[in-house]
Motif scaffolding. Structure first.
Motif, PDB file in Angstrom:
ATOM      1  N   GLY A 110       8.715 -12.780  15.736  1.00 54.79           N
ATOM      2  CA  GLY A 110       8.096 -13.153  16.898  1.00 54.79           C
ATOM      3  C   GLY A 110       7.761 -12.102  18.012  1.00 54.79           C
ATOM      4  N   PRO A 111       7.563 -12.269  19.359  1.00 59.12           N
ATOM      5  CA  PRO A 111       7.141 -11.307  20.385  1.00 59.12           C
ATOM      6  C   PRO A 111       8.295 -10.286  20.417  1.00 59.12           C
ATOM      7  N   PRO A 112       8.077  -9.124  20.704  1.00 55.97           N
ATOM      8  CA  PRO A 112       6.641  -8.436  21.216  1.00 55.97           C
ATOM      9  C   PRO A 112       5.879  -8.061  19.873  1.00 55.97           C
ATOM     10  N   PHE A 113       6.203  -8.464  18.508  1.00 57.64           N
ATOM     11  CA  PHE A 113       5.446  -8.046  17.510  1.00 57.64           C
ATOM     12  C   PHE A 113       4.863  -9.260  16.983  1.00 57.64           C
ATOM     13  N   ASN A 114       3.606  -9.321  17.492  1.00 55.65           N
ATOM     14  CA  ASN A 114       2.642 -10.461  17.584  1.00 55.65           C
ATOM     15  C   ASN A 114       1.591 -10.388  16.227  1.00 55.65           C
ATOM     16  N   ASP A 115       1.653 -11.336  15.495  1.00 55.26           N
ATOM     17  CA  ASP A 115       0.499 -11.396  14.375  1.00 55.26           C
ATOM     18  C   ASP A 115       0.449 -10.064  13.356  1.00 55.26           C
ATOM     19  N   PRO A 116       1.706  -9.587  13.115  1.00 56.22           N
ATOM     20  CA  PRO A 116       1.728  -8.530  12.136  1.00 56.22           C
ATOM     21  C   PRO A 116       1.487  -8.732  10.926  1.00 56.22           C
ATOM     22  N   THR A 117       0.823  -7.797  10.382  1.00 49.29           N
ATOM     23  CA  THR A 117       0.253  -7.833   8.735  1.00 49.29           C
ATOM     24  C   THR A 117       0.517  -6.711   8.027  1.00 49.29           C
ATOM     25  N   ILE A 118       0.983  -6.762   6.922  1.00 57.74           N
ATOM     26  CA  ILE A 118       1.172  -5.656   6.108  1.00 57.74           C
ATOM     27  C   ILE A 118       0.332  -5.781   4.865  1.00 57.74           C
ATOM     28  N   GLY A 119      -0.661  -5.011   4.647  1.00 54.06           N
ATOM     29  CA  GLY A 119      -1.612  -5.352   3.489  1.00 54.06           C
ATOM     30  C   GLY A 119      -1.383  -4.249   2.361  1.00 54.06           C
ATOM     31  N   ARG A 120      -1.994  -4.451   1.285  1.00 53.38           N
ATOM     32  CA  ARG A 120      -2.085  -3.600   0.321  1.00 53.38           C
ATOM     33  C   ARG A 120      -3.343  -4.028  -0.959  1.00 53.38           C
ATOM     34  N   GLY A 121      -3.929  -3.001  -1.159  1.00 55.25           N
ATOM     35  CA  GLY A 121      -5.007  -3.209  -2.200  1.00 55.25           C
ATOM     36  C   GLY A 121      -4.772  -2.312  -3.324  1.00 55.25           C
ATOM     37  N   GLN A 122      -4.820  -2.698  -4.703  1.00 52.66           N
ATOM     38  CA  GLN A 122      -4.680  -1.885  -5.796  1.00 52.66           C
ATOM     39  C   GLN A 122      -5.860  -1.689  -6.568  1.00 52.66           C
ATOM     40  N   ASP A 123      -6.287  -0.617  -6.780  1.00 52.99           N
ATOM     41  CA  ASP A 123      -7.352  -0.144  -7.936  1.00 52.99           C
ATOM     42  C   ASP A 123      -7.031   0.898  -8.772  1.00 52.99           C
ATOM     43  N   GLY A 124      -6.583   0.420  -9.746  1.00 50.87           N
ATOM     44  CA  GLY A 124      -6.302   1.405 -10.864  1.00 50.87           C
ATOM     45  C   GLY A 124      -4.903   2.087 -10.733  1.00 50.87           C
ATOM     46  N   ASP A 125      -4.807   3.275 -10.406  1.00 56.30           N
ATOM     47  CA  ASP A 125      -3.702   4.180 -10.090  1.00 56.30           C
ATOM     48  C   ASP A 125      -3.679   4.386  -8.404  1.00 56.30           C
ATOM     49  N   SER A 126      -4.798   4.036  -7.847  1.00 55.97           N
ATOM     50  CA  SER A 126      -4.914   4.036  -6.479  1.00 55.97           C
ATOM     51  C   SER A 126      -4.540   2.896  -5.658  1.00 55.97           C
ATOM     52  N   ALA A 127      -4.134   2.949  -4.515  1.00 53.27           N
ATOM     53  CA  ALA A 127      -3.711   1.737  -3.368  1.00 53.27           C
ATOM     54  C   ALA A 127      -4.112   2.100  -2.133  1.00 53.27           C
ATOM     55  N   THR A 128      -4.458   1.125  -1.490  1.00 46.94           N
ATOM     56  CA  THR A 128      -4.597   1.155   0.004  1.00 46.94           C
ATOM     57  C   THR A 128      -3.670   0.203   0.612  1.00 46.94           C
ATOM     58  N   VAL A 130      -1.986  -1.269   4.604  1.00 48.83           N
ATOM     59  CA  VAL A 130      -2.443  -1.305   5.869  1.00 48.83           C
ATOM     60  C   VAL A 130      -1.422  -1.862   6.713  1.00 48.83           C
ATOM     61  N   ALA A 131      -1.264  -1.591   8.013  1.00 49.16           N
ATOM     62  CA  ALA A 131      -0.320  -2.182   8.997  1.00 49.16           C
ATOM     63  C   ALA A 131      -0.970  -2.422   9.984  1.00 49.16           C
ATOM     64  N   ARG A 132      -1.102  -3.629  10.664  1.00 50.08           N
ATOM     65  CA  ARG A 132      -1.470  -4.259  11.860  1.00 50.08           C
ATOM     66  C   ARG A 132      -0.523  -4.891  12.655  1.00 50.08           C
ATOM     67  N   ALA A 133      -0.834  -5.135  13.945  1.00 50.86           N
ATOM     68  CA  ALA A 133       0.109  -5.924  14.828  1.00 50.86           C
ATOM     69  C   ALA A 133      -0.592  -5.686  16.282  1.00 50.86           C
ATOM     70  N   ASN A 134      -0.581  -6.964  16.975  1.00 47.32           N
ATOM     71  CA  ASN A 134      -0.620  -7.077  18.392  1.00 47.32           C
ATOM     72  C   ASN A 134       0.798  -6.994  19.216  1.00 47.32           C
ATOM     73  N   SER A 214      -2.866  -0.307  14.619  1.00 48.42           N
ATOM     74  CA  SER A 214      -3.358  -0.168  13.115  1.00 48.42           C
ATOM     75  C   SER A 214      -3.092   0.892  12.488  1.00 48.42           C
ATOM     76  N   ALA A 215      -2.837   0.934  11.372  1.00 45.82           N
ATOM     77  CA  ALA A 215      -2.708   2.080  10.233  1.00 45.82           C
ATOM     78  C   ALA A 215      -3.206   1.830   9.056  1.00 45.82           C
ATOM     79  N   ARG A 216      -3.652   2.893   8.456  1.00 54.33           N
ATOM     80  CA  ARG A 216      -4.260   2.904   6.870  1.00 54.33           C
ATOM     81  C   ARG A 216      -3.677   3.910   6.146  1.00 54.33           C
ATOM     82  N   SER A 217      -3.464   3.785   5.052  1.00 53.85           N
ATOM     83  CA  SER A 217      -3.244   5.114   4.081  1.00 53.85           C
ATOM     84  C   SER A 217      -3.764   4.813   2.698  1.00 53.85           C
ATOM     85  N   GLU A 218      -4.419   6.065   1.983  1.00 48.17           N
ATOM     86  CA  GLU A 218      -4.908   5.823   0.699  1.00 48.17           C
ATOM     87  C   GLU A 218      -3.860   6.486  -0.033  1.00 48.17           C
ATOM     88  N   GLN A 219      -3.451   5.743  -1.065  1.00 45.35           N
ATOM     89  CA  GLN A 219      -2.503   6.210  -1.987  1.00 45.35           C
ATOM     90  C   GLN A 219      -3.037   6.512  -3.471  1.00 45.35           C
TER      91      GLN A 219
END
Length: 270
Positions: A110-128, A130-134, A214-219
């Motif tokens: 809950g607050p103050p960490f509002n609407d947090p999201t941890i995202g991850r996309g896989q493409d073969g050996d690579s991954a993206t 993502v971290a976001r929050a209000n 917001s943050a994003r990394s390419e793995q």
């Protein structure tokens, strides 16, 4: 002050602590630390720390926090424990197996960490990753109290006393979100402070504003992984070549033995 003894989820824990701390003139510091491993698993650690004034003003606070439902939700609870400075430290720890579980755990804070999201996309050996929050308390301390809690208590807990004391989050509350993502950061999509160890840190605004973190990394494959696939491919080619050679060799031996036995039979004829 009479403490409210009730089973609390993380949001109710926050409002209870906030009420106790601010009404006794204490400082409350909350840090949510998220570590995402290269395979997408990870750990969330939440620390809640109050200064020494709380221990002096409310010496029974450790007994007043009933955290059975927090433990039942899978969190490992440590504390509240005394700090060297005379304050109190509460630590909550929970592992996660993937992005969905990580997101659900963060949203349970809950607050103050509002609407947090941890995202991850896989493409073969690579991954993206993502971290976001209000981040923020746009409604002040009222943001801690959900509808169920307000209904149970007939309004925002401690509201009248907070207003009477003129207390607000900017004078008594501090929060940080820290995230560690695997891979290389995408600078144009990351607005965090990068610490020396690579941890991303956002200081949560407590003045009524909201920060869109917001943050994003390419793995990509690690250095070891870069040569691992060519080596594996070469090994497969060698294996197929060896099997082919063995098949040809076995056929050659079988034909040679058949010809030899045939010559022996001819010699044996009268």
């Amino acid at each position: 002050m009479t403490a409210v003894r009730e089973r609390v989820n993380l949001r109710r824990l926050a409002i209870l602590l906030a009420g106790l701390f601010v009404l006794t003139g204490c400082q409350l510091d909350v840090v949510a630390d998220v570590v995402v491993n290269p395979d997408g698993t990870g750990t969330i650690v939440v620390t809640v720390e109050a200064d020494a004034e709380l221990a002096d003003e409310v010496p029974t606070i450790a007994d007043e926090l009933v955290l059975d439902d927090v433990r039942a939700a899978g969190w490992i609870v440590d504390g509240p424990n005394p700090t060297p400075e005379g304050g109190l430290l509460l630590t909550l720890n929970h592992d996660f197996e993937g992005k969905d579980e990580a997101t659900n755990l963060l949203r349970s804070l809950g607050p103050p960490f509002n609407d947090p999201t941890i995202g991850r996309g896989q493409d073969g050996d690579s991954a993206t990753n993502v971290a976001r929050a209000n981040l923020g308390l746009p409604d002040g301390f009222a943001a801690f109290a959900d509808d169920d809690l307000q209904s149970a208590l007939g309004g925002v807990p401690f509201a009248a006393r907070l207003e009477e004391a003129g207390v607000d989050p900017s004078t008594s509350f501090n929060a940080e979100l820290r995230v560690t993502l695997p891979g290389e950061l995408v600078a144009e999509e990351t607005n965090a402070e990068v610490l020396d160890d690579g941890t991303l840190q956002w200081n949560v605004p407590v003045d009524g504003t909201v920060l869109e973190a917001s943050a994003r990394s390419e793995q990509s494959p690690s250095t070891g992984g870069v040569w691992a696939r060519p080596v594996a491919t070469l090994a497969l080619i060698l294996l197929i070549t060896w099997l082919g050679f063995m098949v040809i060799f076995i056929i050659y031996v079988a034909i040679a033995r058949w010809r030899r036995s045939r010559r022996y039979r001819r010699r044996a004829l009268p």
